[in-house]
Design a protein around this motif. Structure first.
Motif, PDB file in Angstrom:
ATOM      1  N   ILE A 231       0.841  -1.203   0.000  1.00  0.00           N
ATOM      2  CA  ILE A 231       0.000   0.000   0.000  1.00  0.00           C
ATOM      3  C   ILE A 231       0.873   1.248   0.000  1.00  0.00           C
ATOM      4  N   THR A 232       1.867   1.286   0.866  1.00  0.00           N
ATOM      5  CA  THR A 232       2.776   2.437   0.926  1.00  0.00           C
ATOM      6  C   THR A 232       3.480   2.638  -0.403  1.00  0.00           C
ATOM      7  N   TRP A 233       3.980   1.556  -1.000  1.00  0.00           N
ATOM      8  CA  TRP A 233       4.686   1.666  -2.280  1.00  0.00           C
ATOM      9  C   TRP A 233       3.773   2.237  -3.358  1.00  0.00           C
ATOM     10  N   HIS A 234       2.540   1.729  -3.437  1.00  0.00           N
ATOM     11  CA  HIS A 234       1.607   2.233  -4.451  1.00  0.00           C
ATOM     12  C   HIS A 234       1.320   3.721  -4.229  1.00  0.00           C
ATOM     13  N   ARG A 235       1.148   4.128  -2.983  1.00  0.00           N
ATOM     14  CA  ARG A 235       0.922   5.556  -2.697  1.00  0.00           C
ATOM     15  C   ARG A 235       2.122   6.385  -3.149  1.00  0.00           C
ATOM     16  N   GLU A 236       3.314   5.932  -2.775  1.00  0.00           N
ATOM     17  CA  GLU A 236       4.532   6.671  -3.128  1.00  0.00           C
ATOM     18  C   GLU A 236       4.732   6.767  -4.638  1.00  0.00           C
ATOM     19  N   GLN A 237       4.264   5.769  -5.369  1.00  0.00           N
ATOM     20  CA  GLN A 237       4.406   5.757  -6.830  1.00  0.00           C
ATOM     21  C   GLN A 237       3.292   6.529  -7.542  1.00  0.00           C
ATOM     22  N   GLY A 238       2.328   7.047  -6.784  1.00  0.00           N
ATOM     23  CA  GLY A 238       1.272   7.864  -7.368  1.00  0.00           C
ATOM     24  C   GLY A 238       0.083   7.103  -7.929  1.00  0.00           C
ATOM     25  N   PHE A 239      -0.068   5.826  -7.572  1.00  0.00           N
ATOM     26  CA  PHE A 239      -1.239   5.071  -8.020  1.00  0.00           C
ATOM     27  C   PHE A 239      -2.496   5.649  -7.366  1.00  0.00           C
ATOM     28  N   ARG A 240      -3.612   5.565  -8.060  1.00  0.00           N
ATOM     29  CA  ARG A 240      -4.888   6.086  -7.553  1.00  0.00           C
ATOM     30  C   ARG A 240      -5.688   5.029  -6.793  1.00  0.00           C
ATOM     31  N   GLY A 241      -5.282   3.784  -6.890  1.00  0.00           N
ATOM     32  CA  GLY A 241      -5.968   2.717  -6.186  1.00  0.00           C
ATOM     33  C   GLY A 241      -5.235   1.406  -6.396  1.00  0.00           C
ATOM     34  N   ILE A 242      -5.666   0.399  -5.646  1.00  0.00           N
ATOM     35  CA  ILE A 242      -5.119  -0.957  -5.780  1.00  0.00           C
ATOM     36  C   ILE A 242      -6.300  -1.898  -5.963  1.00  0.00           C
ATOM     37  N   GLN A 243      -6.227  -2.713  -7.005  1.00  0.00           N
ATOM     38  CA  GLN A 243      -7.287  -3.689  -7.303  1.00  0.00           C
ATOM     39  C   GLN A 243      -6.711  -5.089  -7.225  1.00  0.00           C
ATOM     40  N   PHE A 244      -7.326  -5.903  -6.398  1.00  0.00           N
ATOM     41  CA  PHE A 244      -7.017  -7.333  -6.385  1.00  0.00           C
ATOM     42  C   PHE A 244      -8.077  -8.003  -7.250  1.00  0.00           C
ATOM     43  N   ASN A 245      -7.641  -8.663  -8.298  1.00  0.00           N
ATOM     44  CA  ASN A 245      -8.560  -9.207  -9.296  1.00  0.00           C
ATOM     45  C   ASN A 245      -9.216 -10.519  -8.891  1.00  0.00           C
ATOM     46  N   ALA A 246      -8.602 -11.264  -7.979  1.00  0.00           N
ATOM     47  CA  ALA A 246      -9.098 -12.612  -7.727  1.00  0.00           C
ATOM     48  C   ALA A 246      -8.714 -13.088  -6.328  1.00  0.00           C
ATOM     49  N   VAL A 247      -9.450 -12.631  -5.318  1.00  0.00           N
ATOM     50  CA  VAL A 247      -9.229 -13.100  -3.953  1.00  0.00           C
ATOM     51  C   VAL A 247     -10.249 -14.211  -3.697  1.00  0.00           C
ATOM     52  N   VAL A 248      -9.754 -15.404  -3.474  1.00  0.00           N
ATOM     53  CA  VAL A 248     -10.633 -16.569  -3.295  1.00  0.00           C
ATOM     54  C   VAL A 248     -11.469 -16.366  -2.029  1.00  0.00           C
ATOM     55  N   GLU A 249     -12.805 -16.431  -2.181  1.00  0.00           N
ATOM     56  CA  GLU A 249     -13.681 -16.109  -1.053  1.00  0.00           C
ATOM     57  C   GLU A 249     -13.518 -17.057   0.129  1.00  0.00           C
ATOM     58  N   SER A 250     -13.098 -18.291  -0.102  1.00  0.00           N
ATOM     59  CA  SER A 250     -12.882 -19.215   1.023  1.00  0.00           C
ATOM     60  C   SER A 250     -11.544 -18.980   1.719  1.00  0.00           C
ATOM     61  N   ASN A 251     -10.715 -18.099   1.190  1.00  0.00           N
ATOM     62  CA  ASN A 251      -9.456 -17.725   1.827  1.00  0.00           C
ATOM     63  C   ASN A 251      -9.763 -16.594   2.816  1.00  0.00           C
ATOM     64  N   THR A 252     -10.435 -16.954   3.892  1.00  0.00           N
ATOM     65  CA  THR A 252     -10.947 -15.954   4.824  1.00  0.00           C
ATOM     66  C   THR A 252      -9.831 -15.153   5.496  1.00  0.00           C
ATOM     67  N   ALA A 253      -8.666 -15.748   5.700  1.00  0.00           N
ATOM     68  CA  ALA A 253      -7.561 -14.989   6.295  1.00  0.00           C
ATOM     69  C   ALA A 253      -7.185 -13.815   5.397  1.00  0.00           C
ATOM     70  N   ALA A 254      -7.087 -14.052   4.090  1.00  0.00           N
ATOM     71  CA  ALA A 254      -6.751 -12.975   3.158  1.00  0.00           C
ATOM     72  C   ALA A 254      -7.888 -11.960   3.061  1.00  0.00           C
ATOM     73  N   VAL A 255      -9.119 -12.431   2.916  1.00  0.00           N
ATOM     74  CA  VAL A 255     -10.257 -11.523   2.806  1.00  0.00           C
ATOM     75  C   VAL A 255     -10.326 -10.631   4.043  1.00  0.00           C
ATOM     76  N   ASN A 256     -10.144 -11.212   5.224  1.00  0.00           N
ATOM     77  CA  ASN A 256     -10.187 -10.425   6.464  1.00  0.00           C
ATOM     78  C   ASN A 256      -9.031  -9.439   6.547  1.00  0.00           C
ATOM     79  N   LEU A 257      -7.830  -9.866   6.146  1.00  0.00           N
ATOM     80  CA  LEU A 257      -6.679  -8.973   6.184  1.00  0.00           C
ATOM     81  C   LEU A 257      -6.884  -7.792   5.251  1.00  0.00           C
ATOM     82  N   TRP A 258      -7.269  -8.062   4.004  1.00  0.00           N
ATOM     83  CA  TRP A 258      -7.433  -6.961   3.055  1.00  0.00           C
ATOM     84  C   TRP A 258      -8.552  -6.035   3.497  1.00  0.00           C
TER      85      TRP A 258
END
Length: 161
Positions: free
Chosen positions: A101-128
């Motif tokens: 997130i910090t790197w994307h901000r520093e590089q001037g990106f307007r947002g970050i899109q994750f294209n494919a977070v597996v819904e049963s991967n609850t640890a990742a979904v909760n973290l993001w």
């Protein structure tokens, strides 16, 4: 310590990469990738980058980041993450996520899109979600999980403006 990944890190990254791909729960990479093929997929070229989180000489996790699409879509970033089995639950994914997130901000990106977070991967979904990402859509049944069968893939987005 999070640092740029180097070619000599690949042997350790490959162990993490292959274990996660073979597990069949979070990535749709082919299970028959060779180490060389996987390295070409994981190591990003500038302006993108690949990093590792290293502790006491061991790689605990890795992330790659950069533009989600070229040209007119290059203002939105994306990233992928892998954490070693031994390091799960120790905050490695969070540290890598915050770094991305910090790197994307520093590089001037307007947002970050994750294209494919597996819904049963609850640890990742909760973290993001905890880091401010929102689920903006779910493609039903788009991922074939080894343990859960057909599950959805979330598109998650973090606005950086």
């Amino acid at each position: 310590m999070i640092r740029e990944a180097r070619p000599d890190d690949w042997a350790e990254i490959w162990q993490v990469f292959d274990a996660i791909v073979q597990d069949g729960e979070t990535y749709a990479y082919p299970t028959d990738l060779t180490s060389e093929q996987a390295q070409r997929l994981w190591f990003e070229q500038p302006p993108a980058r690949t990093v590792v989180l290293e502790e006491h000489g061991s790689i605990l996790g890795t992330a790659k980041m950069g533009p989600n699409k070229p040209s007119y879509g290059a203002h939105i970033g994306t990233a992928s993450f892998m954490v070693s089995d031994a390091a799960r639950g120790q905050g490695v994914g969070r540290q890598l996520g915050e770094h991305v997130i910090t790197w994307h901000r520093e590089q001037g990106f307007r947002g970050i899109q994750f294209n494919a977070v597996v819904e049963s991967n609850t640890a990742a979904v909760n973290l993001w979600s905890d880091l401010g990402f929102e689920i903006i859509g779910t493609v039903p049944g788009a991922f074939r999980s080894r343990r859960h069968g057909y599950v959805g893939l979330h598109v998650m987005f973090l606005d950086l403006t």
